[in-house]
Scaffold this motif. Sequence first.
Motif, short mmCIF file in Angstrom:
data_model
loop_
_atom_site.label_atom_id
_atom_site.label_comp_id
_atom_site.label_asym_id
_atom_site.label_seq_id
_atom_site.Cartn_x
_atom_site.Cartn_y
_atom_site.Cartn_z
N SER A 57 0.82 -1.11 -0.06
CA SER A 57 -0.06 0.00 0.06
C SER A 57 0.89 1.41 -0.20
O SER A 57 0.87 2.18 -1.06
N LEU A 58 1.56 1.52 0.97
CA LEU A 58 2.17 2.79 1.08
C LEU A 58 3.22 3.20 0.09
O LEU A 58 3.36 4.14 -0.26
N ILE A 59 4.01 2.28 -0.11
CA ILE A 59 4.92 2.48 -1.29
C ILE A 59 4.51 2.64 -2.59
O ILE A 59 4.79 3.48 -3.43
N PRO A 60 3.99 1.71 -3.05
CA PRO A 60 3.24 1.51 -4.36
C PRO A 60 2.22 2.87 -4.84
O PRO A 60 2.39 3.20 -5.52
N VAL A 61 1.51 3.06 -3.61
CA VAL A 61 0.51 4.23 -3.78
C VAL A 61 1.44 5.68 -3.83
O VAL A 61 1.00 6.44 -4.69
N THR A 62 2.46 5.63 -3.00
CA THR A 62 3.26 6.87 -3.17
C THR A 62 3.93 7.11 -4.48
O THR A 62 3.70 8.28 -5.28
N PHE A 63 4.51 5.86 -5.17
CA PHE A 63 5.02 6.03 -6.60
C PHE A 63 4.06 6.20 -7.69
O PHE A 63 4.37 6.68 -8.48
N MET A 64 2.88 5.64 -7.41
CA MET A 64 1.91 5.91 -8.35
C MET A 64 1.19 7.46 -8.54
O MET A 64 1.19 7.91 -9.42
N LEU A 65 1.22 7.93 -7.35
CA LEU A 65 0.92 9.14 -7.38
C LEU A 65 2.05 10.22 -7.99
O LEU A 65 1.59 11.11 -8.64
N ILE A 66 3.28 10.00 -7.64
CA ILE A 66 4.38 10.55 -8.27
C ILE A 66 4.13 10.23 -9.67
O ILE A 66 4.64 11.46 -10.37
N TYR A 67 4.17 9.10 -10.26
CA TYR A 67 3.90 8.77 -11.64
C TYR A 67 2.88 9.71 -12.41
O TYR A 67 2.93 10.28 -13.48
N GLN A 68 1.70 9.44 -11.52
CA GLN A 68 0.45 10.16 -12.17
C GLN A 68 0.77 11.82 -12.35
O GLN A 68 0.50 12.43 -13.50
N PHE A 69 1.40 12.53 -11.26
CA PHE A 69 1.37 14.10 -11.37
C PHE A 69 2.64 14.28 -12.08
O PHE A 69 2.81 15.64 -12.19
N THR A 70 3.65 13.60 -12.23
CA THR A 70 5.13 14.05 -12.62
C THR A 70 5.46 13.26 -14.01
O THR A 70 6.62 13.56 -14.56
N PHE A 71 4.77 12.38 -14.65
CA PHE A 71 5.15 11.41 -15.57
C PHE A 71 5.57 12.39 -16.74
O PHE A 71 6.60 12.27 -17.59
N HIS A 72 4.89 13.44 -17.29
CA HIS A 72 5.14 14.18 -18.32
C HIS A 72 6.09 15.45 -18.13
O HIS A 72 6.53 16.08 -19.20
#
Length: 146
Positions: free
Chosen positions: A105-120
């Motif tokens: 939960s904690l690690i994947p969700v953190t990196f999913m949100l980082i990916y979502q907001f900074t990927f481009h």
Amino acid sequence: MSQVDLFESLVEKRVQFNNEIDQYWEQFSNIDTWQFWACVAMLIIPLIILFVLLDRTRVFEIGFYGFSIHAITLYLDTYGIKEGLWGYPFQLSPYIVSNFTLDASLIPVTFMLIYQFTFHRSRLFYISNLAGIIAFAFILKPIYEN
């Protein structure tokens, strides 16, 4: 000692070790402790935050990224525990080898949100991931270890 005898000895030792883990969990990390409830909160709260913030148009892309992060952290964590490099004194269940709250939960969700907001924005994506890795590796994970 034959192969069968050695294997049976290893299985017997594993059963004895698992019984000791169960006893430890019942005494120090069971449902009556605040550490157990902290683990529950760290499992559920990130998932609620993800549910609220997730970009539904990219759910499969972001979900696959999160699953990949989950798999990597789970395998690395299980290896580190098996080799005795680290361990976790408080867990949700004595039956799960790794720290489920962090790895699922904690690690994947953190990196999913980082990916979502900074990927481009590639530079910000890499800097944010590096900051997350450093935060988990050198700050949060050592807090959980014994």
